[in-house]
Scaffold this active site. Structure first.
Site, short mmCIF file in Angstrom:
data_model
loop_
_atom_site.label_atom_id
_atom_site.label_comp_id
_atom_site.label_asym_id
_atom_site.label_seq_id
_atom_site.Cartn_x
_atom_site.Cartn_y
_atom_site.Cartn_z
N GLY A 122 -0.19 -103.62 66.07
CA GLY A 122 -0.97 -103.12 67.20
C GLY A 122 -0.57 -103.79 68.50
N ILE A 145 -0.35 -111.84 58.79
CA ILE A 145 -0.32 -112.25 57.39
C ILE A 145 0.05 -111.07 56.49
CG2 ILE A 145 -2.02 -114.06 57.82
CD1 ILE A 145 -4.04 -112.33 56.25
N ASP A 146 -0.11 -109.84 56.99
CA ASP A 146 0.16 -108.65 56.17
C ASP A 146 1.66 -108.36 56.01
OD1 ASP A 146 -2.53 -108.16 55.76
OD2 ASP A 146 -2.71 -106.85 57.51
N GLY A 189 -4.61 -106.49 53.25
CA GLY A 189 -3.53 -105.52 53.17
C GLY A 189 -4.07 -104.12 53.35
#
Length: 381
Positions: A122, A145-146, A189
């Site tokens: 984003g 972190i994803d 996730g």
């Protein structure tokens, strides 16, 4: 003639991730070594849009001393700070408003030559849009972190999150086995299963549910009962928050609003646990790791990657005066166009070696044909 870079701004947007302070230190020190002034924008873009003291802070050697190992970010961050849909008071209501033109005008008024935007997919989309709106130079630094930012092999924050999730799964083995339960662990996730996949394999999970592979309950039940027949009376299932059954929808905890324009996911572990318990008759439990995956200091790998990304961002600004996003490709930090990554998501390839490894070890993904785990000679776990 190439533009001379004298003063840059840096911000951290979106969800926090271990390694943010390391990249702030790296950008600051790399810039100071070249005689460039560095300023931090507090809380995403709020420091440029709100007339509040301390919205812009000078980053010098003292400001970034001793922060490299710390989690969080000394600049703060924001999930609802999109300048194109910025929360704005109108009477007694708060409505989204496009304030990007104000941001660009303030950016130029402050004398900034470039922006280093640290964030996820984003944030990269917003950075690209601001570049098109009139910012002079923008270099994005991918963190999440994803691990779902398109164009880079890895993002910093991911390795730490996987390590935390793996440790949690390790700890759950003993209690799950002692009570002969089925434990369903929910990890982050939304659109991708990178954390679930890697922590699930490393943590010895029996089933891994990812958004890229809508699941059926039948193979999961078969896997649990196959283990039961072999005397392994417990099972561990790792589910990404965005995993969903075939023909079904993701599990939503909060539908979102005008500022957070995507739903907040959560609850898939509880949903799966109830269904598996009903179908197997086994005692089931669910656990959501949540923001534990974001907390704490970065691993050595994430710390080093953040430092490399930060130094690379300044290097590319000075050497080429080009906009783009720093990315890890074939172990090298490169600059790629922001337009290449903005609006795109890097998902798990179900034919990749990691997934193949898991399947060859007998780990269930819930997309196997009926009878796959019931047949003689199925791999044990």
């Amino acid at each position: 003639m190439p533009r001379t870079i004298r003063k840059i701004a840096i911000n951290t947007g979106g969800g926090d991730a271990p390694g943010l302070n390391a990249v702030l230190r790296s950008v600051t020190l790399s810039a100071i070594e070249r005689g460039i002034e560095v300023w931090g924008i507090k809380h995403g873009y709020r420091g440029l849009l709100e007339d509040e003291p301390g919205g812009l802070v000078r980053l010098d050697r003292d400001a970034v001393r001793g922060i490299m190992h710390l989690g969080g970010t000394i600049l703060g961050t924001a999930n609802r700070g999109d300048p194109f849909h910025y929360p704005t008071h109108e009477g007694d209501k708060i409505v989204p408003k496009d304030r990007s033109a104000e941001l660009v005008e303030r950016f130029h008024r402050e004398g900034f030559d470039a922006l280093v935007a640290v964030g996820g997919d984003g944030s990269m989309r917003i950075a690209n849009a601001l570049l098109e709106r009139g910012l002079p130079l923008v270099v994005g630094v991918p963190k999440t972190i994803d691990n779902d930012v398109y164009g880079t092999e890895l993002t910093f924050g991911f390795d730490t999150a996987v390590s935390i999730a793996t440790e949690a799964i390790d700890r759950l083995h003993s209690t799950t086995e002692a009570h002969e339960r089925v434990m369903v662990v929910e990890v982050m996730g939304r659109h991708t299963g990178w954390i679930a996949l890697r922590s699930g394999i490393a943590g010895g999970a029996d089933a891994i549910l990812v958004p890229e592979a809508p699941f059926s309950y039948e193979p999961i039940v078969e896997k649990v009962m196959q283990r039961e027949a072999r005397g392994r009376r417990f099972s561990i299932i790792v589910a990404a928050e965005g995993a969903c059954p075939k023909g079904g929808d993701v599990t939503v905890r909060d539908a979102g609003d005008a500022f957070r324009r995507v739903a907040v996911l959560g609850g898939v572990a509880e949903r799966v646990a109830k269904e598996i318990g009903a179908r197997t008759g086994k005692e089931t439990r669910s656990m959501v790791l949540g923001h534990l995956q974001r907390g704490g200091g970065p691993t050595t790998f994430d710390r080093l990657l953040a430092l490399r990304f930060g130094a690379g961002a300044v290097r590319f600004l000075v050497q080429g005066c080009e906009s783009g996003m720093v990315a890890l490709r074939c172990h090298r930090v490169e600059l790629i166009p922001l337009s290449e990554t903005a609006g795109r998501t890097k998902t798990v390839d179900l034919d990749c070696d990691t997934v193949t490894t898991a399947r060859e070890m007998g780990i269930c993904f819930g997309d196997e044909p009926p009878g796959h785990f019931a047949k003689e000679g199925a791999a044990s776990s």
